[in-house]
Scaffold this motif. Structure first.
Motif, mmCIF file in Angstrom:
data_model
loop_
_atom_site.group_PDB
_atom_site.id
_atom_site.type_symbol
_atom_site.label_atom_id
_atom_site.label_comp_id
_atom_site.label_asym_id
_atom_site.label_seq_id
_atom_site.Cartn_x
_atom_site.Cartn_y
_atom_site.Cartn_z
ATOM 1 N N ASN A 189 0.811 -1.215 0.000
ATOM 2 C CA ASN A 189 0.000 0.000 0.000
ATOM 3 C C ASN A 189 0.849 1.271 0.000
ATOM 4 O OD1 ASN A 189 -2.023 1.870 0.184
ATOM 5 N ND2 ASN A 189 -2.721 1.289 2.214
ATOM 6 N N LEU A 190 1.617 1.473 1.052
ATOM 7 C CA LEU A 190 2.309 2.754 1.190
ATOM 8 C C LEU A 190 3.343 2.996 0.094
ATOM 9 C CD1 LEU A 190 2.810 2.972 5.077
ATOM 10 C CD2 LEU A 190 0.884 3.709 3.670
ATOM 11 N N VAL A 191 4.165 1.986 -0.195
ATOM 12 C CA VAL A 191 5.212 2.174 -1.209
ATOM 13 C C VAL A 191 4.619 2.369 -2.609
ATOM 14 C CG1 VAL A 191 7.157 1.076 -2.379
ATOM 15 C CG2 VAL A 191 7.021 1.036 0.122
ATOM 16 N N PRO A 192 3.756 1.455 -3.102
ATOM 17 C CA PRO A 192 3.246 1.649 -4.472
ATOM 18 C C PRO A 192 2.278 2.820 -4.623
ATOM 19 C CG PRO A 192 2.203 -0.261 -3.460
ATOM 20 C CD PRO A 192 3.278 0.185 -2.523
ATOM 21 N N ASN A 193 1.450 3.082 -3.597
ATOM 22 C CA ASN A 193 0.399 4.094 -3.737
ATOM 23 C C ASN A 193 0.835 5.499 -3.368
ATOM 24 O OD1 ASN A 193 -1.370 2.106 -4.574
ATOM 25 N ND2 ASN A 193 -2.168 1.747 -2.522
ATOM 26 N N TYR A 194 1.899 5.622 -2.592
ATOM 27 C CA TYR A 194 2.302 6.953 -2.126
ATOM 28 C C TYR A 194 3.750 7.289 -2.480
ATOM 29 C CZ TYR A 194 -2.059 6.606 0.444
ATOM 30 O OH TYR A 194 -3.383 6.462 0.767
ATOM 31 N N LEU A 195 4.677 6.391 -2.127
ATOM 32 C CA LEU A 195 6.085 6.695 -2.391
ATOM 33 C C LEU A 195 6.388 6.709 -3.887
ATOM 34 C CD1 LEU A 195 8.924 7.247 -1.340
ATOM 35 C CD2 LEU A 195 9.286 4.774 -1.208
ATOM 36 N N LEU A 196 5.978 5.656 -4.600
ATOM 37 C CA LEU A 196 6.300 5.548 -6.021
ATOM 38 C C LEU A 196 5.472 6.492 -6.882
ATOM 39 C CD1 LEU A 196 6.727 1.673 -6.301
ATOM 40 C CD2 LEU A 196 8.488 3.415 -6.020
ATOM 41 N N THR A 197 4.373 7.001 -6.346
ATOM 42 C CA THR A 197 3.575 7.992 -7.068
ATOM 43 C C THR A 197 3.920 9.415 -6.641
ATOM 44 O OG1 THR A 197 1.777 7.750 -5.443
ATOM 45 C CG2 THR A 197 1.657 6.405 -7.436
ATOM 46 N N GLN A 198 5.015 9.536 -5.854
ATOM 47 C CA GLN A 198 5.567 10.837 -5.448
ATOM 48 C C GLN A 198 4.624 11.636 -4.542
ATOM 49 O OE1 GLN A 198 6.835 12.890 -8.994
ATOM 50 N NE2 GLN A 198 8.384 11.358 -9.486
ATOM 51 N N TRP A 236 4.446 13.543 1.137
ATOM 52 C CA TRP A 236 3.929 13.975 2.438
ATOM 53 C C TRP A 236 2.965 12.946 3.021
ATOM 54 C CZ3 TRP A 236 6.413 17.333 5.104
ATOM 55 C CH2 TRP A 236 7.115 18.353 4.475
ATOM 56 N N LEU A 237 2.102 12.380 2.179
ATOM 57 C CA LEU A 237 1.190 11.333 2.656
ATOM 58 C C LEU A 237 1.967 10.084 3.066
ATOM 59 C CD1 LEU A 237 -1.803 11.635 0.159
ATOM 60 C CD2 LEU A 237 -1.783 12.210 2.593
ATOM 61 N N PHE A 238 3.005 9.769 2.282
ATOM 62 C CA PHE A 238 3.824 8.609 2.631
ATOM 63 C C PHE A 238 4.497 8.816 3.979
ATOM 64 C CE2 PHE A 238 8.004 6.527 2.658
ATOM 65 C CZ PHE A 238 7.605 5.203 2.532
ATOM 66 N N LEU A 239 5.011 10.020 4.223
ATOM 67 C CA LEU A 239 5.657 10.324 5.500
ATOM 68 C C LEU A 239 4.653 10.250 6.650
ATOM 69 C CD1 LEU A 239 8.193 11.235 7.003
ATOM 70 C CD2 LEU A 239 7.541 13.612 6.504
ATOM 71 N N LEU A 240 3.464 10.765 6.426
ATOM 72 C CA LEU A 240 2.441 10.738 7.468
ATOM 73 C C LEU A 240 2.067 9.306 7.843
ATOM 74 C CD1 LEU A 240 0.339 12.203 9.244
ATOM 75 C CD2 LEU A 240 -1.208 12.156 7.251
ATOM 76 N N TYR A 241 1.801 8.477 6.827
ATOM 77 C CA TYR A 241 1.410 7.098 7.105
ATOM 78 C C TYR A 241 2.576 6.277 7.652
ATOM 79 C CZ TYR A 241 -2.972 8.111 4.732
ATOM 80 O OH TYR A 241 -4.188 8.627 4.382
#
Length: 339
Positions: A50-59, A62-67
């Motif tokens: 979830n976090l890596v493909p949906n937030y980190l890899l999609t740039q 900030w959402l990735f850092l929050l989660y």
């Protein structure tokens, strides 16, 4: 799936060995390693699915850092809860009996986060590898498509013998047939050979230079039958050797272009051809009489030839044209391939 089970089995075994220092309570170690492994597995799959493909890899950084902060809080809470349950149910609230390493939540959290970071890093590496592989596949498909288009364009350019030649030749042949002229059988044979070359031999990447010369001579012979006394052609050949090869239909369009765009001077169309080969290159020069005063009136024939030469030889050729004193000249120099 088997690789996942093997990996997490190794992680569990690592936790068991690492935290067994200073403890002989195997029951507690089995329970503790299992709970910590479950926490690690749960958080890891949250990251990689979830976090890596949906937030980190999609740039969406900030959402990735929050989660990620939320996940770390969950992990720390799970670690503290596990220590507390062990403290209550396995050591009867006797803190001194707890193994040294397990007394430190920071050590446990670092181990868990290390595994989570390792798994997430592997996920990113795999994603990048697949992305590069897909990009390369798309690039290969694009290049393959471009190659097919180039091949189709090249095939089209090979076929650029103007239809008016066939029409005029057939008209002349019809006239000879009505007159029952002796030239008719020879004209039919030459036209047949030329059409076979244009329609079938053109598919080959290379042909013998001697074949190209033969079909140029057939073409000239057919035009001589049509023009009769109104045509003077000189074809001079200085060949280095007989087995030289060139792309098919490379020189014949120059000849066709000379007949199509040439003009008779005092009732005679004059065409001079000079073909010279050395060990490494071919030089072909053709002159035709013309009344045109602008080189831009030469038509699209040489433009098609120029395109084909560029596709075959890139920039490794020379093509020069010149209009001077009622004479149009085209000179071609190309590299040669030997058998």
């Amino acid at each position: 799936m088997p690789l996942h089970l093997l990996f997490w089995g190794c992680v569990w075994f690592f936790f068991y060995l690492f935290f067994s220092a200073g403890s002989q309570n195997n029951t507690f170690l089995l329970w503790f390693s299992s709970i910590i492994s479950v926490i690690t597995i749960t958080t890891s799959y949250v990251f990689i699915s979830n976090l890596v493909p949906n937030y980190l890899l999609t740039q969406k950084y900030w959402l990735f850092l929050l989660y990620t902060v939320y996940a770390c809080i969950f992990t720390l809470f799970g670690v503290l809860l596990t220590i507390l349950l062990g403290y209550v149910f396995f050591f009867n609230l006797e803190f001194q009996n707890i193994p040294t390493l397990i007394k430190s939540p920071s050590v446990i959290s670092i181990c868990v986060l290390f595994i989570i970071t390792l798994v997430s890093g592997l996920k990113i590496l795999i994603y990048n590898y697949r992305a590069l592989d897909e990009k390369q596949n798309l690039k290969n498909k694009f290049l393959e498509t471009q190659l097919q288009l180039k091949e189709q364009e090249l095939k089209f350019l090979k076929m650029q013998i103007h239809p008016h030649f066939l029409f005029n030749t057939l008209n002349t042949l019809y006239g000879f047939t009505l007159k029952k002229a002796d030239e008719a059988p020879d004209m039919i044979l030459r036209l047949s050979n030329l059409l076979d070359y244009i329609l079938y031999q053109v598919e080959k990447p290379l042909v013998l230079l001697s074949d190209e010369i033969q079909h140029i001579e057939d073409y000239i012979a057919l035009e001589k039958m049509r023009f009769q006394q109104g045509l003077v052609v000189h074809f001079k050949k200085d060949l280095y050797q007989e087995n030289l090869q060139i792309a098919p239909m490379l020189l014949l369009p120059f000849v066709e272009n000379a007949f199509k765009h040439g003009n008779p001077i005092q009732g005679v169309l004059k065409i001079d051809l000079h073909l010279t080969t050395t060990e490494t290159e071919l030089v072909f020069t053709i002159h035709n009489s013309t009344k045109k005063q602008k080189e831009s009136q030469k038509g699209i024939g040489l433009d098609n030839i120029q395109k084909r030469l560029t596709m075959l030889y890139h920039q490794n050729f020379q093509l020069q044209t010149q209009l001077r004193q009622n004479t149009f000249t085209a000179a071609l120099i190309i590299p040669l391939k030997n058998d």
